[in-house]
Design a protein around this motif. Structure first.
Motif, PDB file in Angstrom:
ATOM      1  N   TRP A  36      -2.374   6.067  14.168  1.00  0.00           N
ATOM      2  CA  TRP A  36      -1.051   6.469  14.643  1.00  0.00           C
ATOM      3  C   TRP A  36       0.047   5.726  13.869  1.00  0.00           C
ATOM      4  O   TRP A  36       1.042   6.321  13.468  1.00  0.00           O
ATOM      5  N   LEU A  37      -0.133   4.420  13.675  1.00  0.00           N
ATOM      6  CA  LEU A  37       0.858   3.648  12.911  1.00  0.00           C
ATOM      7  C   LEU A  37       0.946   4.134  11.466  1.00  0.00           C
ATOM      8  O   LEU A  37       2.050   4.230  10.908  1.00  0.00           O
ATOM      9  N   ASP A  38      -0.197   4.425  10.845  1.00  0.00           N
ATOM     10  CA  ASP A  38      -0.184   4.912   9.463  1.00  0.00           C
ATOM     11  C   ASP A  38       0.522   6.257   9.351  1.00  0.00           C
ATOM     12  O   ASP A  38       1.188   6.532   8.352  1.00  0.00           O
ATOM     13  N   LYS A  39       0.384   7.088  10.368  1.00  0.00           N
ATOM     14  CA  LYS A  39       1.009   8.412  10.341  1.00  0.00           C
ATOM     15  C   LYS A  39       2.517   8.313  10.578  1.00  0.00           C
ATOM     16  O   LYS A  39       3.305   8.979   9.892  1.00  0.00           O
ATOM     17  N   HIS A  40       2.932   7.508  11.520  1.00  0.00           N
ATOM     18  CA  HIS A  40       4.345   7.449  11.898  1.00  0.00           C
ATOM     19  C   HIS A  40       5.151   6.399  11.126  1.00  0.00           C
ATOM     20  O   HIS A  40       6.362   6.517  11.019  1.00  0.00           O
ATOM     21  N   HIS A  41       4.507   5.384  10.607  1.00  0.00           N
ATOM     22  CA  HIS A  41       5.189   4.328   9.860  1.00  0.00           C
ATOM     23  C   HIS A  41       4.395   3.995   8.604  1.00  0.00           C
ATOM     24  O   HIS A  41       3.806   2.923   8.502  1.00  0.00           O
ATOM     25  N   PRO A  42       4.393   4.905   7.629  1.00  0.00           N
ATOM     26  CA  PRO A  42       3.608   4.649   6.420  1.00  0.00           C
ATOM     27  C   PRO A  42       4.185   3.445   5.661  1.00  0.00           C
ATOM     28  O   PRO A  42       5.391   3.208   5.663  1.00  0.00           O
ATOM     29  N   GLY A  43       3.315   2.694   5.081  1.00  0.00           N
ATOM     30  CA  GLY A  43       3.746   1.519   4.329  1.00  0.00           C
ATOM     31  C   GLY A  43       2.784   1.227   3.211  1.00  0.00           C
ATOM     32  O   GLY A  43       1.908   2.021   2.871  1.00  0.00           O
ATOM     33  N   LYS A  44       2.966   0.053   2.646  1.00  0.00           N
ATOM     34  CA  LYS A  44       2.144  -0.352   1.525  1.00  0.00           C
ATOM     35  C   LYS A  44       0.710  -0.671   1.973  1.00  0.00           C
ATOM     36  O   LYS A  44      -0.241  -0.456   1.230  1.00  0.00           O
ATOM     37  N   HIS A  45       0.556  -1.169   3.186  1.00  0.00           N
ATOM     38  CA  HIS A  45      -0.767  -1.550   3.701  1.00  0.00           C
ATOM     39  C   HIS A  45      -1.218  -0.558   4.784  1.00  0.00           C
ATOM     40  O   HIS A  45      -0.410  -0.066   5.556  1.00  0.00           O
ATOM     41  N   ALA A  46      -2.511  -0.328   4.819  1.00  0.00           N
ATOM     42  CA  ALA A  46      -3.076   0.564   5.830  1.00  0.00           C
ATOM     43  C   ALA A  46      -3.342  -0.232   7.115  1.00  0.00           C
ATOM     44  O   ALA A  46      -3.961  -1.291   7.090  1.00  0.00           O
ATOM     45  N   TRP A  47      -2.840   0.298   8.215  1.00  0.00           N
ATOM     46  CA  TRP A  47      -3.043  -0.350   9.513  1.00  0.00           C
ATOM     47  C   TRP A  47      -4.410  -0.032  10.109  1.00  0.00           C
ATOM     48  O   TRP A  47      -4.929  -0.797  10.919  1.00  0.00           O
ATOM     49  N   THR A  48      -4.976   1.088   9.724  1.00  0.00           N
ATOM     50  CA  THR A  48      -6.214   1.545  10.354  1.00  0.00           C
ATOM     51  C   THR A  48      -7.336   0.524  10.197  1.00  0.00           C
ATOM     52  O   THR A  48      -7.974   0.142  11.179  1.00  0.00           O
ATOM     53  N   LEU A  49      -7.573   0.079   8.994  1.00  0.00           N
ATOM     54  CA  LEU A  49      -8.663  -0.858   8.756  1.00  0.00           C
ATOM     55  C   LEU A  49      -8.396  -2.203   9.446  1.00  0.00           C
ATOM     56  O   LEU A  49      -9.296  -2.782  10.064  1.00  0.00           O
TER      57      LEU A  49
END
Length: 110
Positions: free
Chosen positions: A63-76
């Motif tokens: 959800w964070l990666d989809k709504h707040h994309p950034g340089k680092h992936a939150w999923t992992l």
């Protein structure tokens, strides 16, 4: 003869007292055995206590990666954090149950 099993009187030999104590322990063990289904249920509880936080961390990371994309992936990162929280939760729960079982055993031995 003695009213209380496992206790020797002056007249009874030590062997009779030992047999009585073993019989008492065996009867107590039969009463406290929960069986195979109880053990499988406990394994399931420990497994779910690890899986649920891991999946919640992964879902929140997606959800964070989809709504707040950034340089680092939150999923992992959140997947690993959820796994760590789940393992700590399972360890704490198993330790608590182990202490309760040891205390019950000590009470039964007295």
């Amino acid at each position: 003869m003695n009213d209380e099993p496992g206790k020797a009187s002056e007249n009874e030999p030590a062997f009779v007292a030992e047999v009585g104590a073993k019989a008492t322990r065996k009867l107590r063990a039969r009463k406290s055995t929960q069986g195979v289904w109880f053990g499988l249920g406990m394994m399931g509880l420990v497994g779910w206590s690890v899986v649920v936080p891991t999946l919640l961390g992964a879902a929140f990371g997606l959800w964070l990666d989809k709504h707040h994309p950034g340089k680092h992936a939150w999923t992992l990162a959140l997947l690993i954090a959820g796994l760590a929280v789940g393992c700590l939760n399972a360890w704490h729960w198993v330790e608590k149950e182990g202490k309760a079982m040891r205390a019950e055993q000590e009470d039964a031995d007295e």
